[in-house]
Design a protein around this motif. Structure first.
Motif, PDB file in Angstrom:
ATOM      1  N   UNK A  84       8.602 -11.526  37.221  1.00  0.00           N
ATOM      2  CA  UNK A  84       7.991 -12.528  38.101  1.00  0.00           C
ATOM      3  C   UNK A  84       9.041 -13.461  38.700  1.00  0.00           C
ATOM      4  N   UNK A  85      10.296 -13.264  38.333  1.00  0.00           N
ATOM      5  CA  UNK A  85      11.354 -14.136  38.858  1.00  0.00           C
ATOM      6  C   UNK A  85      11.332 -14.136  40.387  1.00  0.00           C
ATOM      7  N   UNK A  86      11.303 -15.326  40.962  1.00  0.00           N
ATOM      8  CA  UNK A  86      11.316 -15.442  42.422  1.00  0.00           C
ATOM      9  C   UNK A  86       9.952 -15.290  43.066  1.00  0.00           C
ATOM     10  N   UNK A  87       8.919 -15.136  42.238  1.00  0.00           N
ATOM     11  CA  UNK A  87       7.580 -14.892  42.772  1.00  0.00           C
ATOM     12  C   UNK A  87       6.687 -16.112  42.623  1.00  0.00           C
ATOM     13  N   UNK A  88       5.485 -15.959  43.201  1.00  0.00           N
ATOM     14  CA  UNK A  88       4.447 -16.979  43.046  1.00  0.00           C
ATOM     15  C   UNK A  88       3.330 -16.413  42.204  1.00  0.00           C
ATOM     16  N   UNK A  89       2.947 -17.176  41.197  1.00  0.00           N
ATOM     17  CA  UNK A  89       1.857 -16.779  40.315  1.00  0.00           C
ATOM     18  C   UNK A  89       0.720 -17.784  40.475  1.00  0.00           C
ATOM     19  N   UNK A  90      -0.486 -17.267  40.582  1.00  0.00           N
ATOM     20  CA  UNK A  90      -1.664 -18.143  40.554  1.00  0.00           C
ATOM     21  C   UNK A  90      -2.485 -17.794  39.337  1.00  0.00           C
ATOM     22  N   UNK A  91      -2.732 -18.789  38.498  1.00  0.00           N
ATOM     23  CA  UNK A  91      -3.612 -18.599  37.347  1.00  0.00           C
ATOM     24  C   UNK A  91      -4.955 -19.256  37.676  1.00  0.00           C
ATOM     25  N   UNK A  92      -5.899 -19.086  36.775  1.00  0.00           N
ATOM     26  CA  UNK A  92      -7.211 -19.698  36.999  1.00  0.00           C
ATOM     27  C   UNK A  92      -7.074 -21.225  37.119  1.00  0.00           C
ATOM     28  N   UNK A  93      -6.031 -21.783  36.526  1.00  0.00           N
ATOM     29  CA  UNK A  93      -5.855 -23.234  36.552  1.00  0.00           C
ATOM     30  C   UNK A  93      -5.352 -23.747  37.902  1.00  0.00           C
ATOM     31  N   UNK A  94      -4.899 -22.819  38.753  1.00  0.00           N
ATOM     32  CA  UNK A  94      -4.400 -23.245  40.043  1.00  0.00           C
ATOM     33  C   UNK A  94      -5.227 -22.735  41.204  1.00  0.00           C
ATOM     34  N   UNK A  95      -6.360 -22.117  40.889  1.00  0.00           N
ATOM     35  CA  UNK A  95      -7.132 -21.485  41.956  1.00  0.00           C
ATOM     36  C   UNK A  95      -7.836 -22.515  42.830  1.00  0.00           C
ATOM     37  N   UNK A  96      -8.373 -23.542  42.204  1.00  0.00           N
ATOM     38  CA  UNK A  96      -9.013 -24.580  43.026  1.00  0.00           C
ATOM     39  C   UNK A  96      -7.941 -25.588  43.432  1.00  0.00           C
ATOM     40  N   UNK A  97      -8.243 -26.395  44.431  1.00  0.00           N
ATOM     41  CA  UNK A  97      -7.256 -27.381  44.868  1.00  0.00           C
ATOM     42  C   UNK A  97      -7.348 -28.671  44.059  1.00  0.00           C
ATOM     43  N   UNK A  98      -8.162 -28.669  43.012  1.00  0.00           N
ATOM     44  CA  UNK A  98      -8.295 -29.862  42.174  1.00  0.00           C
ATOM     45  C   UNK A  98      -9.492 -30.702  42.565  1.00  0.00           C
ATOM     46  N   UNK A  99      -9.998 -30.489  43.752  1.00  0.00           N
ATOM     47  CA  UNK A  99     -11.175 -31.230  44.208  1.00  0.00           C
ATOM     48  C   UNK A  99     -12.381 -30.306  44.330  1.00  0.00           C
ATOM     49  N   UNK A 100     -12.170 -29.197  44.992  1.00  0.00           N
ATOM     50  CA  UNK A 100     -13.270 -28.257  45.210  1.00  0.00           C
ATOM     51  C   UNK A 100     -12.944 -26.933  44.573  1.00  0.00           C
ATOM     52  N   UNK A 101     -13.956 -26.329  43.964  1.00  0.00           N
ATOM     53  CA  UNK A 101     -13.749 -25.001  43.405  1.00  0.00           C
ATOM     54  C   UNK A 101     -13.511 -23.991  44.512  1.00  0.00           C
ATOM     55  N   UNK A 102     -12.817 -22.938  44.151  1.00  0.00           N
ATOM     56  CA  UNK A 102     -12.716 -21.768  45.022  1.00  0.00           C
ATOM     57  C   UNK A 102     -14.126 -21.163  45.131  1.00  0.00           C
ATOM     58  N   UNK A 103     -14.492 -20.590  46.281  1.00  0.00           N
ATOM     59  CA  UNK A 103     -15.827 -20.009  46.440  1.00  0.00           C
ATOM     60  C   UNK A 103     -16.179 -18.973  45.366  1.00  0.00           C
ATOM     61  N   UNK A 104     -15.200 -18.259  44.873  1.00  0.00           N
ATOM     62  CA  UNK A 104     -15.507 -17.273  43.818  1.00  0.00           C
ATOM     63  C   UNK A 104     -15.940 -17.994  42.538  1.00  0.00           C
ATOM     64  N   UNK A 105     -15.299 -19.122  42.244  1.00  0.00           N
ATOM     65  CA  UNK A 105     -15.716 -19.902  41.066  1.00  0.00           C
ATOM     66  C   UNK A 105     -17.129 -20.440  41.260  1.00  0.00           C
ATOM     67  N   UNK A 106     -17.405 -20.949  42.453  1.00  0.00           N
ATOM     68  CA  UNK A 106     -18.749 -21.457  42.746  1.00  0.00           C
ATOM     69  C   UNK A 106     -19.782 -20.351  42.587  1.00  0.00           C
ATOM     70  N   UNK A 107     -19.471 -19.185  43.103  1.00  0.00           N
ATOM     71  CA  UNK A 107     -20.423 -18.071  43.044  1.00  0.00           C
ATOM     72  C   UNK A 107     -20.687 -17.645  41.607  1.00  0.00           C
ATOM     73  N   UNK A 108     -19.654 -17.607  40.773  1.00  0.00           N
ATOM     74  CA  UNK A 108     -19.862 -17.242  39.364  1.00  0.00           C
ATOM     75  C   UNK A 108     -20.778 -18.261  38.686  1.00  0.00           C
ATOM     76  N   UNK A 109     -20.632 -19.516  39.037  1.00  0.00           N
ATOM     77  CA  UNK A 109     -21.504 -20.538  38.448  1.00  0.00           C
ATOM     78  C   UNK A 109     -22.932 -20.358  38.954  1.00  0.00           C
TER      79      UNK A 109
END
Ligand code: FES
Ligand code: FES
Length: 158
Positions: free
Chosen positions: A67-92
């Motif tokens: 992963x050196x030099x790459x970008x990783x997105x985990x579940x903790x970074x998927x939303x912008x901190x204010x609004x959930x990602x639409x996939x998270x909203x849909x699962x709820x």
């Protein structure tokens, strides 16, 4: 030890890791991204799924050095901190989880799936998530969640 520089959830991390360290172990134990979980030892369950440069990977089957030099997105970074990602909203909204253990991986696999195919059929959703196992839901509501997420994101399902 090898030096790596990886951007995780929008923040750059520099670290020294053993060449054999798995990405999932570095994420959890090295930088505290414990939302990425381990469900098996065999690259089967998909619970550890993250996005690596935008594509879903099982982080137990990738070395941290890869992963050196790459970008990783985990579940903790998927939303912008204010609004959930639409996939998270849909699962709820569609009750796409029970115990929730598979959910971080399911959500990230679904994000990748919808990026590739914004208008998936039910069969395409099932095929797209076949690398992610759930022992609770029977998958029905997970499939509904992804179809609803497609709608929320402007694609809709076939
Ligand atoms: S923990 Fe990675 S696939 Fe199961
Ligand atoms: S909700 Fe429990 S494993 Fe999927």
């Amino acid at each position: 030890m090898q030096h790596i520089s990886v951007t995780v959830d929008g923040m750059e991390y520099n670290a020294e890791v053993e060449p054999r360290t798995l990405l999932v172990h570095w994420l959890r134990n090295g930088i505290g991204k414990v939302g990425t979980v381990v469900g098996c030892d065999t690259s089967n369950c998909g619970a550890c799924t993250v996005l690596l440069d935008g594509r879903s990977v099982k982080s137990c089957s990738v070395l941290a050095v890869q992963a050196n030099g790459s970008e990783v997105t985990t579940i903790q970074g998927l939303s912008d901190g204010n609004e959930w990602h639409p996939v998270q909203t849909a699962f709820k909204e569609c009750h796409g989880l029970q115990c929730g253990y598979c959910t971080p991986g399911m959500v990230l696999a679904a994000v990748d799936l919808l990026g590739e195919n914004p208008n998936p059929s039910e069969a395409e959703i099932r095929e797209g998530l076949e690398g992610n196992l759930c022992r609770c839901t029977g998958y029905h509501n997970i499939v509904k969640s992804v179809a609803y997420a497609a709608e929320l994101m402007g694609g809709g399902s076939k």
